[in-house]
Design an enzyme around this catalytic site. Sequence first.
Site, PDB file in Angstrom:
ATOM      1  N   LEU A 275      43.383  -3.475  31.371  1.00 41.58           N
ATOM      2  CA  LEU A 275      43.059  -3.628  32.784  1.00 41.58           C
ATOM      3  C   LEU A 275      44.033  -4.602  33.411  1.00 41.58           C
ATOM      4  O   LEU A 275      44.436  -5.582  32.778  1.00 41.58           O
ATOM      5  CB  LEU A 275      41.631  -4.138  32.950  1.00 41.58           C
ATOM      6  CG  LEU A 275      40.527  -3.163  32.529  1.00 41.58           C
ATOM      7  CD1 LEU A 275      39.272  -3.922  32.138  1.00 41.58           C
ATOM      8  CD2 LEU A 275      40.234  -2.190  33.657  1.00 41.58           C
TER       9      LEU A 275
ATOM     10  N   GLY B 263      51.118  -6.717  35.515  1.00 41.86           N
ATOM     11  CA  GLY B 263      50.272  -7.749  34.936  1.00 41.86           C
ATOM     12  C   GLY B 263      49.745  -7.368  33.566  1.00 41.86           C
ATOM     13  O   GLY B 263      50.460  -6.820  32.726  1.00 41.86           O
ATOM     14  N   CYS B 264      48.452  -7.639  33.343  1.00 40.28           N
ATOM     15  CA  CYS B 264      47.858  -7.424  32.029  1.00 40.28           C
ATOM     16  C   CYS B 264      47.850  -5.962  31.599  1.00 40.28           C
ATOM     17  O   CYS B 264      47.732  -5.667  30.415  1.00 40.28           O
ATOM     18  CB  CYS B 264      46.428  -7.973  32.007  1.00 40.28           C
ATOM     19  SG  CYS B 264      46.338  -9.779  32.109  1.00 40.28           S
ATOM     20  N   ALA B 265      47.948  -5.038  32.537  1.00 39.56           N
ATOM     21  CA  ALA B 265      48.002  -3.612  32.189  1.00 39.56           C
ATOM     22  C   ALA B 265      49.396  -3.162  31.783  1.00 39.56           C
ATOM     23  O   ALA B 265      49.584  -2.023  31.352  1.00 39.56           O
ATOM     24  CB  ALA B 265      47.520  -2.767  33.374  1.00 39.56           C
ATOM     25  N   GLY B 266      50.381  -4.047  31.894  1.00 43.36           N
ATOM     26  CA  GLY B 266      51.774  -3.659  31.748  1.00 43.36           C
ATOM     27  C   GLY B 266      52.166  -3.129  30.385  1.00 43.36           C
ATOM     28  O   GLY B 266      53.016  -2.247  30.283  1.00 43.36           O
TER      29      GLY B 266
END
Length: 353
Positions: free
Chosen positions: A338, A144-147
């Site tokens: 995050l 997700g956004c941490a990728g």
Amino acid sequence: MSYNRQTAALVSMATAVPPHRFHQGQVLQAARNLLADRYPEFETLSSLFANTGIQRRYGVKPIEWYLERRSWPERTQAFLEGAEALYVDVARKAIARANLTGSDIDIVVTVCSTGIATPTLDARVAGKLGLRTDVSRVPVFGLGCAGGVSGLSIASRLAEARPGANVLLVALELCTLAVRHDELTKANIVAASLFGDGAAAIVLRAGDGGATRIEASGEKLWPDTLDIMGWTVDPEGFGVVFQRTIPDFVRDNLGPAVAEILTRMQLTAGDIDRFLCHPGGTKVIAALERALALDQGTLDHEREVIAACGNMSAPTALFVLERARAKGLPPRSLLTALGPGFTLSCVALRHAA
């Protein structure tokens, strides 16, 4: 820190967005037309669109496409077509800026959590990019956004394991394809107000390369936080999960987690000249500044990226990095994001002017 090993360096970087641009007011009106009659709370929640800090976003389909209810196969076909075109665009830019060709790439790391492709995206575009038949492929799903930050960590470690090898990282997300007509929830409205499509690519090499090196990386996985962010899956496709207030979690938990990771890196907050953060939205940026004890307004690159492109999930932090590199990186910065898990991912960057 010790530099006994050959650290990975950023040889080149590129970003790309798909061709269809949506202004935030246009998205709000489309959401109102779709949901307001069936969801009485919509007008109360519609203020979210004005409070995100987003001015425009980009999608792989024209806005009219999203106004029709779409099945899982339709979404998947749109994902494959849009992702392949965007992948080729951003990868070609990064490879050319590294003064390389596709045949020079030894390892490809592909980060994406907004669609499913088997064969993987890297295999689908290999011919167009001119990748060798013996290229090593590492597809990564679910971050997700941490990728973007976690992907950079993975790619840098692969580069360090094979000094001299050219590693291509591509972080690509088509968040708009997850828009739902049937989910009359606050989480769905939040998603509609935030997310756009985009991609970033980086070429890394250990032993020689650019002026910016990956000094260290680290992650923090909080227990019992699976409900903060993620996907549900049903016959229509992905459905967004937002079951806790992310800005509140960031404010309360990020500071100690960053300190913990920096300690493992043998660094302190005082060693960091610049924090570069994944900007989830205006409230998340403000929470990041508070948690990191930064003056309000410090995260200016983050606000500029979110205004220009929205939250693109994984690539967004790399868009921030690209902007910071263009303006001039300080000697040491910490790139953070995050994502689902709930996870904090950090990469320390060392820059020689």
